[in-house]
Design a protein around this motif. Structure first.
Motif, PDB file in Angstrom:
ATOM      1  N   LEU A 108       1.937  -2.872   0.592  1.00 35.37           N
ATOM      2  CA  LEU A 108       1.471  -1.888  -0.377  1.00 35.37           C
ATOM      3  C   LEU A 108       0.424  -2.487  -1.305  1.00 35.37           C
ATOM      4  O   LEU A 108      -0.566  -1.834  -1.645  1.00 35.37           O
ATOM      5  N   ALA A 109       0.628  -3.731  -1.726  1.00 39.42           N
ATOM      6  CA  ALA A 109      -0.311  -4.364  -2.653  1.00 39.42           C
ATOM      7  C   ALA A 109      -1.682  -4.572  -2.024  1.00 39.42           C
ATOM      8  O   ALA A 109      -2.678  -4.714  -2.755  1.00 39.42           O
ATOM      9  N   ARG A 110      -1.760  -4.605  -0.696  1.00 45.02           N
ATOM     10  CA  ARG A 110      -3.056  -4.793  -0.033  1.00 45.02           C
ATOM     11  C   ARG A 110      -3.879  -3.518   0.046  1.00 45.02           C
ATOM     12  O   ARG A 110      -5.027  -3.556   0.486  1.00 45.02           O
ATOM     13  N   THR A 111      -3.316  -2.378  -0.347  1.00 45.74           N
ATOM     14  CA  THR A 111      -4.072  -1.124  -0.342  1.00 45.74           C
ATOM     15  C   THR A 111      -4.974  -1.082  -1.570  1.00 45.74           C
ATOM     16  O   THR A 111      -4.557  -1.426  -2.677  1.00 45.74           O
ATOM     17  N   ASP A 112      -6.209  -0.624  -1.365  1.00 44.37           N
ATOM     18  CA  ASP A 112      -7.201  -0.626  -2.439  1.00 44.37           C
ATOM     19  C   ASP A 112      -7.526   0.768  -2.961  1.00 44.37           C
ATOM     20  O   ASP A 112      -8.135   0.887  -4.023  1.00 44.37           O
ATOM     21  N   THR A 113      -7.170   1.799  -2.219  1.00 42.56           N
ATOM     22  CA  THR A 113      -7.488   3.153  -2.637  1.00 42.56           C
ATOM     23  C   THR A 113      -6.220   3.981  -2.728  1.00 42.56           C
ATOM     24  O   THR A 113      -5.188   3.646  -2.134  1.00 42.56           O
ATOM     25  N   LEU A 114      -6.306   5.076  -3.464  1.00 39.65           N
ATOM     26  CA  LEU A 114      -5.143   5.932  -3.659  1.00 39.65           C
ATOM     27  C   LEU A 114      -4.664   6.572  -2.360  1.00 39.65           C
ATOM     28  O   LEU A 114      -3.455   6.575  -2.085  1.00 39.65           O
ATOM     29  N   GLU A 120       0.831   4.451   2.863  1.00 42.07           N
ATOM     30  CA  GLU A 120       1.726   3.303   3.013  1.00 42.07           C
ATOM     31  C   GLU A 120       3.087   3.579   2.391  1.00 42.07           C
ATOM     32  O   GLU A 120       4.124   3.164   2.923  1.00 42.07           O
ATOM     33  N   LEU A 121       3.107   4.279   1.273  1.00 46.27           N
ATOM     34  CA  LEU A 121       4.380   4.668   0.651  1.00 46.27           C
ATOM     35  C   LEU A 121       5.213   5.519   1.596  1.00 46.27           C
ATOM     36  O   LEU A 121       6.431   5.308   1.744  1.00 46.27           O
ATOM     37  N   LEU A 122       4.590   6.465   2.267  1.00 45.10           N
ATOM     38  CA  LEU A 122       5.319   7.325   3.196  1.00 45.10           C
ATOM     39  C   LEU A 122       5.849   6.542   4.386  1.00 45.10           C
ATOM     40  O   LEU A 122       6.995   6.733   4.810  1.00 45.10           O
TER      41      LEU A 122
END
Length: 506
Positions: A108-114, A120-122
């Motif tokens: 999750l921390a590697r995601t840069d956009t909303l 990734e949360l889903l």
């Protein structure tokens, strides 16, 4: 010579190599003097996860007193049993859970956009609660947006069907609207067995093929309520206690990450709105000239700008420029510089050198720590005549049927670099059907090539515009942009802004 008896007993049964393989405590126990209590030499139960479970017996410093006649013997308390497989399994389970949460939060921390973070949360929540499909509804409580719905295993049509259900009948609707029970998890293990299920909800669930749901609020202590996440089961089911605990921990961590990305998204949107308001909302219509412009900016917001304004006597003023720096301060400086140039152009636009001289004086007096490049062209469409002056800016490119060449301009310093700026103007004639292309150096820098090679690529891209597209300035700038920055590099985030302004003379 004194006869001193030796009273030190040395154990030679244990080889030094074997002692090196033992721990400090084990070595002391192995080499303990003879005659000590047996408890000191007794083997220890195995250690679990670094915990020594042995409870040492108190040392006997004096022999126990004899019992009085008739006194029943005292039974020593039993020694606690060593930890067994149950404790080991429990510790192994905790380690496994922590490892799982660490891996999911790292992803999750590697995601840069909303949007990436929501997807990734889903996916992570689906793995934790054992559901195949789900959706997350982002709807910040402060009302500033952005509001969006992202689905996992659900298409746009499926999400549209779910949105037709009354909001209060859905679990995420109760969370978002703050209805009773909406401040924590909402589990619906068997939708069709529930009394009072909304008929439309029953119809949509049957149509999409889900029979149970599990919802969690996305709430941050600092940002408040951000939205809700729902996972859908194909059959009646609900996550166990352990899965709920892990999903709750992960969701709380994910909400904090979403709150940070939300602020970044809002800042970018505000910066984009500010830039759009500071740049022309539309290009003017001037007889004898067709105009087209493209503006690409990076995530921090840069100071590149362009302008096109009608002038007295049916003339047209064209300008491009770049302010040093990036971010809100550069955008604000760009707006002030562009507004000032418009005023000077209206007053003395027929003399581009005077326009840039006035602009340089204003910049030196009001913002002495900032510099800028600029190019201003005074166009007379009736005569196809162009007079221009540049301050540290790239030369225009003339694109026609019989020629594609850079306009020769004098070399000059940027505005604000010298005590007094002045450079000679340039006058040239554009034939009917030719296009004058103005641009900023960000177009060259984004290619990653050396300056001379980037100019050669620009000349080649302009010369390669198909004949069928040369009558349309929009098609010309699009072709040049795609050729110079292929594979979507024109839309990629970059610290370099890109501006192209094209004027085709009829």
């Amino acid at each position: 010579m004194l006869d001193i008896p030796l009273r030190v007993r040395v154990h030679v049964e244990t080889p030094p190599a074997a002692q090196n393989d033992m721990g400090v405590c084990d070595a002391f126990e192995q080499n303990a003097p003879v005659g000590k209590p047996d408890a000191m030499n007794a083997p220890h139960p195995p250690k679990v996860a670094g915990i020594d479970s042995t409870v040492p017996s108190p040392a006997q410093t004096v022999p126990p007193a004899p019992l009085a006649p008739g006194t029943p013997p005292v039974t020593a308390p039993s020694t606690p049993a060593a930890p067994g497989p149950v404790l080991q399994d429990r510790l192994a389970g905790w380690v496994s859970d922590l490892t799982t949460l660490h891996e999911l939060t790292e992803r999750l921390a590697r995601t840069d956009t909303l949007p990436e973070a929501l997807e990734e949360l889903l996916r992570a929540g689906s793995a934790l609660v054992g559901a195949r499909r789900g959706l997350v509804v982002l709807e910040p409580a402060d009302g500033r947006g952005p509001d969006t719905t992202v689905g996992l295993g659900l298409g746009r049509a499926d999400l549209g069907h779910i949105e037709t259900v009354p909001r209060g009948a859905l679990s995420y609707g109760r969370i978002l609207d703050g209805l009773p029970g909406g401040d924590s998890e909402i589990a619906q293990p068997d939708l069709f067995a529930e009394d009072g299920l909304d008929p439309r909800h029953r119809e949509v669930a049957a149509r999409l093929g889900y029979a149970a749901s599990y919802a969690l609020p996305l709430h941050s202590e600092t940002a408040g309520r951000l939205g809700a996440a729902v996972w859908l089961y194909d059959e009646p089911a609900e996550p166990g206690e352990r899965a709920r605990h892990l999903a709750g921990l992960y969701t709380r961590c994910a909400t904090e990450h979403l709150a940070r990305l939300l602020e970044v998204e809002r800042t970018r949107a505000d910066m984009a709105t500010l830039r759009e308001e500071l740049l022309p909302s539309r290009l003017p219509r001037v007889a004898g000239v067709q105009l087209a412009a493209r503006h690409r900016t990076g995530p921090l917001g840069g100071g590149d700008w362009y302008d096109a304004l009608p002038l007295p006597d049916a003339a047209l003023g064209l300008a491009v420029g770049s302010v040093t720096g990036s971010g809100p301060s550069a955008v604000a400086a760009m707006g002030r510089l562009r507004a000032s140039l418009r005023a000077y152009a209206v007053m003395e636009g027929e003399d581009p050198v005077a326009v840039l001289s006035d602009l340089e004086l204003l910049l030196r007096l009001t913002e002495p720590a900032r510099s800028a490049t600029a190019l201003f062209a005074y166009c007379e469409p009736a005569l196809n005549k162009i007079t221009l002056a540049g301050a540290g800016h790239c030369p225009p490119l003339l694109i026609g049927e019989r020629r594609t060449e850079f306009v020769e301009t004098s070399v000059s310093a940027p505005l604000g670099m010298l005590a007094c700026w002045e450079a000679p103007g340039v006058e040239f004639q554009a034939e009917a059907g030719e296009t004058v292309l103005l641009y900023t150096d960000g177009l060259l820098h984004r290619t990653g090539d050396a300056t001379d090679r980037a100019f050669a690529r620009l000349h080649s891209a302009a010369a390669g515009v198909p004949r069928a597209l040369r009558d349309d300035p929009d098609a010309v700038v699009d072709h040049v942009l795609r050729t110079m920055l292929p594979d979507g590099l024109d839309a990629a985030d970059s610290p370099e802004d890109v501006v192209l302004l094209a004027a085709r003379f009829e």
